[in-house]
Scaffold this motif. Structure first.
Motif, PDB file in Angstrom:
ATOM      1  N   LEU A 194       0.878  -1.205   0.089  1.00 27.43           N
ATOM      2  CA  LEU A 194      -0.128   0.093   0.151  1.00 27.43           C
ATOM      3  C   LEU A 194       0.810   1.351  -0.050  1.00 27.43           C
ATOM      4  O   LEU A 194       0.432   2.349  -0.701  1.00 27.43           O
ATOM      5  N   LEU A 195       1.969   1.251   0.860  1.00 29.69           N
ATOM      6  CA  LEU A 195       2.936   2.504   0.805  1.00 29.69           C
ATOM      7  C   LEU A 195       3.415   2.419  -0.774  1.00 29.69           C
ATOM      8  O   LEU A 195       3.517   3.646  -0.996  1.00 29.69           O
ATOM      9  N   GLU A 209       3.743   5.379  -5.745  1.00 29.22           N
ATOM     10  CA  GLU A 209       3.449   5.736  -7.261  1.00 29.22           C
ATOM     11  C   GLU A 209       2.440   6.565  -7.799  1.00 29.22           C
ATOM     12  O   GLU A 209       2.598   7.481  -8.558  1.00 29.22           O
ATOM     13  N   ALA A 210       1.446   6.849  -6.668  1.00 37.27           N
ATOM     14  CA  ALA A 210       0.248   7.648  -6.997  1.00 37.27           C
ATOM     15  C   ALA A 210       0.509   9.079  -6.527  1.00 37.27           C
ATOM     16  O   ALA A 210       0.002   9.993  -6.706  1.00 37.27           O
ATOM     17  N   GLY A 211       1.870   9.312  -6.011  1.00 35.67           N
ATOM     18  CA  GLY A 211       2.105  10.873  -5.520  1.00 35.67           C
ATOM     19  C   GLY A 211       1.597  11.255  -4.131  1.00 35.67           C
ATOM     20  O   GLY A 211       1.455  12.448  -4.044  1.00 35.67           O
ATOM     21  N   VAL A 212       1.017  10.209  -3.569  1.00 38.20           N
ATOM     22  CA  VAL A 212       0.226  10.354  -2.176  1.00 38.20           C
ATOM     23  C   VAL A 212       1.352  10.221  -0.876  1.00 38.20           C
ATOM     24  O   VAL A 212       1.990   9.079  -1.114  1.00 38.20           O
ATOM     25  N   ASP A 213       1.450  10.992  -0.095  1.00 34.89           N
ATOM     26  CA  ASP A 213       2.321  11.117   1.138  1.00 34.89           C
ATOM     27  C   ASP A 213       1.350  10.257   2.118  1.00 34.89           C
ATOM     28  O   ASP A 213       0.721  11.080   2.757  1.00 34.89           O
ATOM     29  N   PHE A 214       1.674   9.143   2.470  1.00 35.46           N
ATOM     30  CA  PHE A 214       0.928   8.239   3.429  1.00 35.46           C
ATOM     31  C   PHE A 214       1.978   8.177   4.408  1.00 35.46           C
ATOM     32  O   PHE A 214       2.274   7.148   4.891  1.00 35.46           O
ATOM     33  N   ALA A 215       2.223   9.248   5.148  1.00 34.83           N
ATOM     34  CA  ALA A 215       3.187   9.271   6.251  1.00 34.83           C
ATOM     35  C   ALA A 215       2.832   8.362   7.229  1.00 34.83           C
ATOM     36  O   ALA A 215       3.662   7.892   7.995  1.00 34.83           O
ATOM     37  N   VAL A 216       1.469   8.613   7.753  1.00 34.86           N
ATOM     38  CA  VAL A 216       0.960   7.848   8.953  1.00 34.86           C
ATOM     39  C   VAL A 216       1.132   6.340   8.735  1.00 34.86           C
ATOM     40  O   VAL A 216       1.407   5.548   9.797  1.00 34.86           O
TER      41      VAL A 216
END
Length: 436
Positions: free
Chosen positions: A272-273, A278-285
């Motif tokens: 998922l990370l 790859e989608a340019g989403v910052d999934f920091a959590v």
């Protein structure tokens, strides 16, 4: 979904007879379908034809045995035998590469092999955990509609979870045959009552990753909270107990431990990370969730070091430790990405000599530096400390007074908060828990 929703028996082909595939095949046979399980491993197929189940999963061997005997469940290495199947379930493993991407080579090979086998109206169902877009790509490769129908099976409860699911998620690829494919997969579960989520394939694929990643997040949260409790003099048992009473939070996955692992959570959080990156989403959590889990392994080692040596910096070189529990959780023999073994690896790197016992794990399992023992007494004998790493309920019934007498030093670190503190202390142990 109504229990009799379009119910009729289907001929079902299941490609892959691993944990998900074998459970799905056995349970669908139990629901009255004729099921053909296919696998490239000839040795495994030969064993399954004899109803020999290589997976430690409650109730699974009974189902396989019953339906092999009645002819409702057969196994093959030849995909051509799936030519009569009305529904094909793809249950091929998708392990993670080092960078978090899913290894789809076995999955794609299975799809390619099916292309010349499938009957023209067969419905293809993707149960493997796959990156978003894989079901759509599978539909294009096979020239037909395909359905994402992710599994939500807990190891140790897989048969129950299949037959009594919390939800059924059916995601289709838009196009000709979409409606019939949805109806067919829905009818496949006739006899099962559960909320039905009808959606698109991408949403169904993401729902599987999102669910597992959220559980990982919850576990990392409570582990960090337990560390905070130790620093401020609070009790994680009381703190988590108060949290569980809030219906917005829920009671599950709020027990501290040595970290989370297994075949799904680590792989799915990484995948998922990778998708987010790859989608340019910052999934920091979610990235912090993974980091916190690595930190938990190190923190447990420091807890053990302090309990055994009296100092967080004390040497473990040559110190003999007994490990109780090696599987990633109770109720399974699965040691894949087990937090118990992650802790063991760190202890071994610090010089500790390790002997481990687990009521479910076989001698042939890959245990790294841990020497396998077939009884608890061999783990305790002359040990400088015992470490409980897997929450097997059988451990509550052990003769702790006898085990204390066998140890060189009666020190016990319970990383699962499984035992009754008073009983263990009265047995003679110095008892240490997380978050207390």
């Amino acid at each position: 979904m109504p229990e009799d929703s379009g119910r009729r028996p289907f001929t079902v082909g299941v490609v892959g007879t691993g944990y998900v595939g074998l459970t799905s095949a056995a349970c669908l046979a139990h629901l009255g379908h004729r099921v053909i399980g296919a696998d490239i491993d000839a040795t495994k197929v030969a064993a399954l034809r004899r109803a020999e189940v290589p997976i430690a999963e409650p109730g699974l061997a009974d189902l396989v045995g019953a339906h092999v005997a009645d002819g409702g469940l057969t196994f093959t290495t030849d995909l051509a035998e799936l030519a009569t199947a009305e529904v094909i379930l793809l249950c091929v493993p998708t392990p993670a590469h080092a960078d978090g991407t899913a290894d789809l080579a076995p999955f794609d090979a299975a799809v390619a092999a099916l292309a010349d086998v499938l009957r023209h109206d067969a419905v293809v169902v993707v149960k493997s955990t796959v990156p978003v877009g894989t079901t759509r790509r599978t539909a294009r490769a096979l020239g037909r509609s395909a359905v994402s129908n992710p599994e939500f099976l807990r190891e140790g409860h897989a048969v129950h979870d299949f037959l009594h699911p919390d939800r059924l998620v059916v995601g289709t690829v838009p196009g000709p045959g979409e409606g019939r494919a949805t109806a067919t997969v829905t009818a496949l579960y006739g006899g099962i009552s559960a909320p039905l989520v009808r959606t698109d394939a991408a949403s169904a694929e993401l729902a599987k990753y999102a669910s597992n990643a959220f559980l990982a997040l919850k576990l990392s949260y409570v582990n960090v909270l337990a560390e905070l409790c130790e620093h401020v003099g609070a009790d994680i048992g009381d703190v988590a107990g108060a949290m569980r009473l809030d219906p917005r939070i829920g009671a599950a996955f709020l027990s501290p431990g040595p970290g989370w692992g297994g075949s799904c959570l680590p792989k799915d959080t990484r995948a998922l990370l990778r998708t987010a990156t790859e989608a340019g989403v910052d999934f920091a959590v979610l990235a912090d969730t993974v980091t916190a889990n690595e930190h938990q392994h190190d923190r447990v080692v420091r807890k053990i070091r302090e309990a055994v040596t009296g100092s967080a910096e004390g040497s473990l070189d040559g110190v003999r430790l007994g490990l109780l529990g090696l599987a990633f959780k109770a109720g399974t023999d699965d040691v894949r990405e087990s937090p118990a073994l992650a802790v063991a690896d760190r202890l071994a790197c610090a010089g500790a000599v390790l002997t481990g016992y687990d009521p479910g794990v076989r001698r042939t399992a890959e245990l790294g530096a841990v020497r396998w023992a077939d009884e608890v007494g061999l783990v305790a004998k002359d040990a400088a400390g015992l470490v409980l790493l897997t929450e097997w309920p059988q451990f509550r019934q052990l003769d702790w007074r006898q085990l204390a007498a066998l140890t060189d030093r009666p020190v016990l670190v319970d990383t699962r908060d499984l035992l009754d503190a008073g009983s263990v202390v009265r047995a003679g142990f110095s008892y240490h828990r997380l978050g207390r």
